[in-house]
Structures are given as structure tokens and as C-alpha cells.
Design an enzyme around this catalytic site. Structure first.
Site, PDB file in Angstrom:
ATOM      1  N   GLY A   1      -9.137  -8.803  -2.398  1.00  0.00           N
ATOM      2  CA  GLY A   1      -7.979  -8.627  -3.276  1.00  0.00           C
ATOM      3  C   GLY A   1      -6.839  -9.531  -2.857  1.00  0.00           C
ATOM      4  N   GLU A   2      -5.723  -8.913  -2.527  1.00  0.00           N
ATOM      5  CA  GLU A   2      -4.539  -9.667  -2.108  1.00  0.00           C
ATOM      6  C   GLU A   2      -4.311  -9.558  -0.606  1.00  0.00           C
ATOM      7  OE1 GLU A   2      -1.579  -7.651  -4.399  1.00  0.00           O
ATOM      8  OE2 GLU A   2      -2.010  -8.787  -6.192  1.00  0.00           O
ATOM      9  N   GLU A   3      -5.325  -9.208   0.129  1.00  0.00           N
ATOM     10  CA  GLU A   3      -5.165  -8.996   1.569  1.00  0.00           C
ATOM     11  C   GLU A   3      -5.824 -10.108   2.369  1.00  0.00           C
ATOM     12  OE1 GLU A   3      -6.695  -5.103   2.358  1.00  0.00           O
ATOM     13  OE2 GLU A   3      -4.980  -4.122   1.441  1.00  0.00           O
TER      14      GLU A   3
END
Length: 102
Positions: A25-27
Site C-alpha cells: 500500500g502506502e507503507e
């Protein structure tokens, strides 16, 4: 576009010994071998500030939250990753755009 821009911002500030990887994801994870908690926290704060100051085109302002931990001797990866996750969520719950360490 935002994820690519974050890589452009962070990558030049990592050392050859560091591992900068997308976790999902955005990690992202930045593993810094042989780096203590203080230096890791300072590095995370530097990344946070660079991201906050950057331009992201139509995405507008982007910020980042960082959870910082150090590996404990003989700790298994599940416990280590849980502590990282806990630290990151503390940063997000504290108002985002923060660095928290455990």
C-alpha cells in the site's frame, strides 16, 4: 506518482547498508543495520521533513508518519514487525506527520 516521488526523496538519503523497500500500500520499511535508536529516529525525522517540504504536483501536500524501533537480540520477525507497526500507528494517532519510537 506520490509513491515514486517519495522514493525519489528518500533514496538519495539512505546509506549503502540501508534497505528501503515498499511494504505494501502506502507503507515503506527502511532497515538500518547497526544503527541505534537515536540515530534511526534522527534519520526518520530527516526523511519526514524532506517529504513534508517536497512538492507533489496535483496530489498537493504529502506527509509521512514513521515508527522507529531497534531489533532486540533473538527477537523473531513477527514480534519485531508488530513493534514497528505499533510505533507507526502511535505516530499516526498522534496527529500524523510524526516520528514515534518504541
Amino acid at each position: 506518482m506520490v509513491l515514486q516521488r517519495i522514493v525519489e526523496i528518500v533514496k538519495p538519503h539512505t546509506r549503502r547498508t540501508d534497505f528501503f523497500v515498499r511494504w505494501g500500500g502506502e507503507e515503506f520499511f527502511i532497515l538500518c543495520p547497526e544503527t541505534g535508536l537515536q540515530d534511526s529516529t534522527t534519520l526518520a525525522e530527516k526523511f519526514r521533513a524532506h517529504i513534508e517540504a517536497a512538492t507533489f504536483g496535483t496530489a498537493g501536500k504529502v506527509t509521512a508518519s514513521f515508527g522507529v524501533v531497534t531489533y532486540k537480540d533473538k527477537e523473531n520477525k513477527e514480534v519485531f514487525l508488530k513493534r514497528v507497526d505499533d510505533a507507526m500507528y502511535l505516530a499516526k494517532e498522534g496527529g500524523r506527520n510524526r516520528v514515534k519510537f518504541l
